[in-house]
Write an enzyme that holds these catalytic residues in place. Structure first.
Site, short mmCIF file in Angstrom:
data_model
loop_
_atom_site.label_atom_id
_atom_site.label_comp_id
_atom_site.label_asym_id
_atom_site.label_seq_id
_atom_site.Cartn_x
_atom_site.Cartn_y
_atom_site.Cartn_z
N HIS A 72 22.60 39.36 16.94
CA HIS A 72 21.61 38.61 16.04
C HIS A 72 20.10 39.41 16.40
O HIS A 72 20.15 40.35 17.32
CB HIS A 72 21.93 37.01 15.58
CG HIS A 72 21.34 36.43 17.04
ND1 HIS A 72 20.74 36.68 17.66
CD2 HIS A 72 22.06 35.74 17.82
CE1 HIS A 72 20.01 36.17 18.35
NE2 HIS A 72 21.76 35.22 18.90
N HIS A 129 16.01 31.40 21.90
CA HIS A 129 15.58 30.27 23.16
C HIS A 129 14.06 29.65 22.86
O HIS A 129 13.37 28.56 23.29
CB HIS A 129 15.58 31.18 24.41
CG HIS A 129 17.18 30.96 24.99
ND1 HIS A 129 18.23 31.77 24.03
CD2 HIS A 129 17.91 29.99 25.09
CE1 HIS A 129 18.81 30.92 24.68
NE2 HIS A 129 18.70 30.50 26.21
#
Length: 581
Positions: free
Chosen positions: A463, A470
């Site tokens: 992606h 994160h």
């Protein structure tokens, strides 16, 4: 007048929360102009600045067809399964994976393309929060970011405790301080760029975050190192075991083989861009060995496989274990003799532990919309690929030379000494000889490439780069913890991992670390850990934690409407300001 029934009151509460969400400012999403700026000779968009990983690429790295990227965009917009299935995935039909490491590899699909289209019943809508445009391909900012990433790749096996005196760290400080971006006048930059600007690097602040507490004390947050006392106070925090009820989790990470990086040959790089699934090909130390995080490679390994809220759930358990006080504005914080009750289902351990995980999924939906539907930023590995293309073909007059002209500014601005070191190290990696089927083996030569080496065999996730999943989750989860706990509370310990990771050592500091310091540092460690792996830029981190923070604050504001108790939460934000809910 008949008092409202419970059903009617519940409806009023839900409507109030819905009104709060609906009346929240819904921003206009703005991307940079790169996607439509760079053209092929026939004036069709080349998409060289966009995330095209997984789509078919020619042997020289070009997209097989710009139409494939248009199918990608269409599928993101509709979210329909049939539209996603219609996107070409993998190498061109006439070829297969070419590198030794990708032999017989399967293809790897994109991750949650339509998650940003999902509606939520709590917190900001995934499309009601935004991020500013990411740095452009020909920007001075990207020069600094890529300088940083190339040095990080070279430093993966240097213990954090050696940074202050290591010659490569000193070289990184020098080179990054001499980039046009670092030397630019911060006051003259647009606001989003101004808040990303770092004016001067030192061996104390390089490769660290920029929020309060990030440069205080050791590089690694205490919450990634220490354990809890656990049942019957039988453990010391230096043992590194976090107690989960009657079971425990070890803070030590499994070690990978040092000095082994990936995607340093053109064939391996191209295979990964064509979607080769190499997620199980990383070389681990045998027999299995675990140690406290002591090098950037250890940190990159932690963020390779972590459950996204893992570090913050551990941090919450550690804070509860040391009896860190709750925020003074919360109820049930006085002695039992006064309050006559304790927090549990609300304003207690189960409440905050659940919220830390609950906010993560909302953060992921918000950042997925930014990734796929707005910015579609190419990953750092692909910038390294463009630089290698420029090295090979930039001086010619072919169509490819025309396409990659926009990378000239970056190629000419990077330190020649740095790129010589990169080429030498990539050449060393590429000359490794196959040893009993070692997963790092390649059969495609030993070129001294300018590719950005990866800590992971598969490179980045499937992606786009901006924002960072994160980092967004880090921003959201840390904000929940700062809302519940007294952020000024001083931790009763300060440790650093030994240079070999075998034990924790007490470190003497001029002042004690606070909850805010170490939670902000935790968010930076997890976010920048992805940069140590080579899969994210600094700007991905700094903008994404703010996105996550906004998601968490929005969720807490809506939830506050549902309680009968009157309370406040005081939250120190990443920009240094403080808000009260």
């Amino acid at each position: 007048m008949t008092p409202p029934t419970r059903r009617q009151t519940a409806l009023v509460k839900r409507i109030a929360a819905a009104d709060l969400a609906a009346n929240r400012h819904h921003p206009h999403h703005v991307r940079n102009a790169d996607e439509t700026t760079y053209k092929l000779p026939n004036h069709v968009c080349s998409y060289i600045s966009a995330f095209t990983k997984g789509l078919p690429h020619h042997l020289d790295g070009r997209l097989v067809s710009p139409h494939h990227f248009q199918l990608f965009i269409h599928a993101v917009r509709t979210g329909h399964v049939k539209d996603i299935a219609a996107i070409p995935l993998g190498p061109p039909h006439s070829s297969s994976f070419r590198s030794g490491i990708a032999k017989d590899a399967a293809v790897r699909g994109w991750e949650s393309m339509a998650a940003g289209n999902t509606f939520d019943l709590q917190g900001p809508d995934a499309q009601a929060v935004t991020m500013p445009p990411c740095p452009r391909l020909n920007s001075h900012e990207l020069v600094t970011e890529m300088t940083e990433l190339y040095y990080m790749a070279l430093l993966r096996d240097v213990p954090f405790t050696h940074f202050n005196k290591h010659h490569l760290v000193q070289s990184a400080v020098y080179d990054m301080n001499h980039t046009h971006w670092t030397k630019s006048n911060r006051c003259c930059l647009p606001r989003p760029e101004r808040r990303r600007h770092r004016s001067k690097f030192t061996t104390d602040n390089i490769f660290r975050g920029v929020t309060p507490g990030d440069i205080t004390g050791p590089y690694i947050s205490q919450f990634l190192l220490v354990g809890t006392k656990g049942l019957a106070d039988v453990h010391e925090e230096t043992e590194g075991y976090v107690q989960y009820g009657a079971t425990r989790i070890d803070q030590r990470v499994r070690t990978v083989q040092p000095k082994i990086d990936y995607m340093t040959t053109w064939a391996a790089y191209l295979d990964v861009q064509n979607g080769a699934d190499l997620r199980r090909h990383s070389a681990y130390a045998e027999p299995p060995n675990y140690r406290f995080i002591c090098t950037p490679r250890d940190l990159a390994t932690y963020v390779h496989y972590d459950a996204l809220y893992q570090a913050y759930l551990n941090a919450c358990i550690i804070l509860l274990d040391i009896n860190a006080p709750y925020d003074s504005g919360l109820p049930f914080t006085a002695d039992d003799a006064v309050d006559k009750q304790q927090g549990f289902a609300t304003f207690g351990a189960p409440h905050v532990l659940t919220l830390v995980t609950e906010v993560a999924t909302r953060a992921l939906k918000a950042v997925r919309f930014q990734k796929y539907a707005v910015h579609r930023r190419l990953r750092p590995e692909a910038v390294g690929g463009l630089l290698e293309q420029y090295r090979r073909y930039g001086g010619g007059h072919s169509d490819l030379a025309y396409i990659i002209r926009p990378i000239r500014h970056l190629a000419d601005s990077l330190s020649s000494d740095l790129m010589s070191m990169v080429a030498k190290e990539n050449g060393r990696q590429n000359s490794l000889i196959r040893d009993n089927g070692h997963p790092r083996s390649h059969d495609e030569g030993s070129d001294d490439t300018h590719l950005l080496s990866m800590a992971y065999a598969e490179g980045s996730p499937m992606h786009p780069s901006y924002g960072a999943g994160h980092a967004t989750v880090a921003g959201a989860c840390v904000t929940i913890l700062k809302a519940f706990f007294d952020h000024t509370f001083k931790l009763p310990f300060a440790y650093v991992s030994s240079s070999d990771g075998r034990k924790l050592k007490t470190v003497k500091l001029s002042k004690k670390l606070t909850v805010e310091d170490e939670l902000n540092k935790l968010a930076a460690n997890i976010s920048i850990g992805r940069s140590w792996a080579g899969v994210h830029y600094y700007s991905d981190y700094v903008e994404s934690i703010r996105l996550g923070e906004e998601v968490a604050i929005g969720m807490l504001k809506e939830q506050k409407l549902t309680y009968s108790e009157k309370f406040t939460m005081t939250i120190p934000k990443f920009d240094g300001s403080v808000i009260e809910i």
